[in-house]
Design a protein around this motif. Sequence first.
Motif, short mmCIF file in Angstrom:
data_model
loop_
_atom_site.label_atom_id
_atom_site.label_comp_id
_atom_site.label_asym_id
_atom_site.label_seq_id
_atom_site.Cartn_x
_atom_site.Cartn_y
_atom_site.Cartn_z
N ARG A 373 6.51 -0.43 8.40
CA ARG A 373 5.53 -0.41 7.30
C ARG A 373 4.31 -1.29 7.56
NH1 ARG A 373 8.56 0.39 1.52
NH2 ARG A 373 10.05 1.99 2.21
N THR A 375 0.83 -2.38 7.65
CA THR A 375 -0.17 -1.87 6.71
C THR A 375 -1.56 -2.40 7.01
OG1 THR A 375 1.51 -1.70 4.97
CG2 THR A 375 -0.79 -1.65 4.28
N GLU A 396 0.76 2.34 7.70
CA GLU A 396 0.40 2.73 6.34
C GLU A 396 -0.96 2.13 5.98
OE1 GLU A 396 3.69 1.99 3.71
OE2 GLU A 396 5.10 3.00 5.07
N VAL A 435 0.53 9.92 5.41
CA VAL A 435 0.50 8.47 5.55
C VAL A 435 0.51 7.87 4.14
CG1 VAL A 435 -0.87 6.49 6.31
CG2 VAL A 435 -0.77 8.56 7.71
N ASP A 486 2.88 4.39 -4.75
CA ASP A 486 2.51 4.03 -3.38
C ASP A 486 1.93 2.62 -3.31
OD1 ASP A 486 3.47 6.31 -2.22
OD2 ASP A 486 1.56 7.39 -2.26
N THR A 490 3.43 -0.44 -0.88
CA THR A 490 2.67 -1.37 -0.05
C THR A 490 3.30 -2.76 -0.08
OG1 THR A 490 0.57 -0.20 -0.20
CG2 THR A 490 0.44 -2.58 0.12
#
Length: 548
Positions: A373, A375, A396, A435, A486, A490
């Motif tokens: 993950r 980001t 992401e 994504v 979403d 995060t």
Amino acid sequence: MFTGGNIITMHGDNLNIVEAIVTENEYIVFVGDKEDALDKFPAAKKHDLKGKVLMPGFVEPHVHPSLAATMLPNEIIAPYDWVLPNGIKKGVTGHEAYMERITNSINNNAEEGKMYFIWGYHQLWHGDLSRDLINEITKEKPVGIIHRSFHEIYLNDAAIALLGITENEFTGNPQVEWEKGHFYEGGWLALVPKMAPIMLEPKRYMEGLGMMTQLIQKNGITTIAEPGFPSSDFDGELALLKKEMEKNPPYDVYLIPSGTQLFAMKGGNQEAMNFMETLESTYSTDNIHFLPKQVKLFSDGAIYSQAMQMKENYEDGHNGEWMTPLDLFQEQISLYWDNDFKIHVHSNGDKGIQQVLDYLVKDHERKPRKDHRFTLHHMGYFTDDMAQQIAEMGVEGSVNPYYLWALADKYSEVGLGKERGENLVRINSLVIRDVPVSFHSDFSMAPMEPLTLAWTAINRVTSQNSAFSQDQRISVYDAMRAITIDAARTLNLEKQIGSIAVGKRANFVILDKSPFVIDPMKIKDLKVLATVFEGNFNIIKSNNLKGK
């Protein structure tokens, strides 16, 4: 028991509307048909939504309380209007008009011996600025003019004297222009700790945090997170944040430690990581939570300063900036990757993002990880080919759609040119590749208004009413995911918040209308009527805060 309106769960890949939900204490215990709810929970207290719309409470995964506390109670003179709890700060453009505004503000409000901050300056709207220009207004009153990006500041002589800083302290720092009183990117990061005693003055700071709380409530937000804590002073910022949260406002705060600041504060990367491992157990409270095994790092400079690193550089020939020296940056990414951290990286330009991906490729080859993950935050400009690489690598995105509204027209003319300027934050390139994408304000880089962020991504209309890169528009459902489930993802919190499902937290927002049935151009004007936080109502008595 909530019934009598559209209850939009945001749970699953498609729009799902149910008739009833039931909460007990701070958790959801039922989601489904009204008849079943009445049968299973006959004693539940009934709440009739009266045709209004209930959704998961909005999640803001990237805000900065320290910036809010500095900006909100001080002077704001920016290119566009800013809507505050106590009124609207009108925008100004043009050098002469800007200088007149700051001159009047300084003359009417600044005091000798006390720092006076003005936030919102941008050279493309306001022209040149320097230490000498501020000195012409006042040599006696300390003034710091903070750039719109919050990555730069200009100080006059009195401010430099008040801070007690000398040129020798910044010798060799390429991101300090001493004669101009200009500190930017790494120079700003070096200066901020020296300003901390002034920026953290308790009365003013608490006033700013209180204003931040009002904005959070009035915009339907029930969870915020700060990636990159602290900004300048760990103990000072945490103490003041705790003081605000002791009032039990209707939202939670999650903190992600700054690998960059803690590297300097603790004397090394390993020392910083060791300290991070203690944060959750040592410092978390009922409503302030340090997220375990997560870290924030910094790649290239601010998009608002045109300091992001671009592969093809800028049309006027200037170069971008790195916020972290690249050898140190690579060392940081590898350390936290090897220790199974979820890594968040501030990265704006295509060269800055590509550098992150290049480092990540090497780390993944050396130590493959699943569901890491990793980001990227902000993602001001990148190409479709880069979006493909991002998808293939399992990276992401947490993006700021507001960049398009605020910057695309000007940047298309100055710096980036038409092709790049009109294609800022190309969100659909990520969405069509599945994504995960969240939206954030990075307050104060955008208003703390999730619906405004969603509106921008859905319509891609700018401040000058230009409809740019319409192929990058996304659906209403995908945009609403980006401020609910979403956004929770995060933060690795999607099992707790972000959608309406049994076992999740009873955090909701109640809107006057559904974003799925109105004209998409009106989504930013939806009214937040109330929030529900941990099962408790918070009525928004008046909400006239919707701005640009």
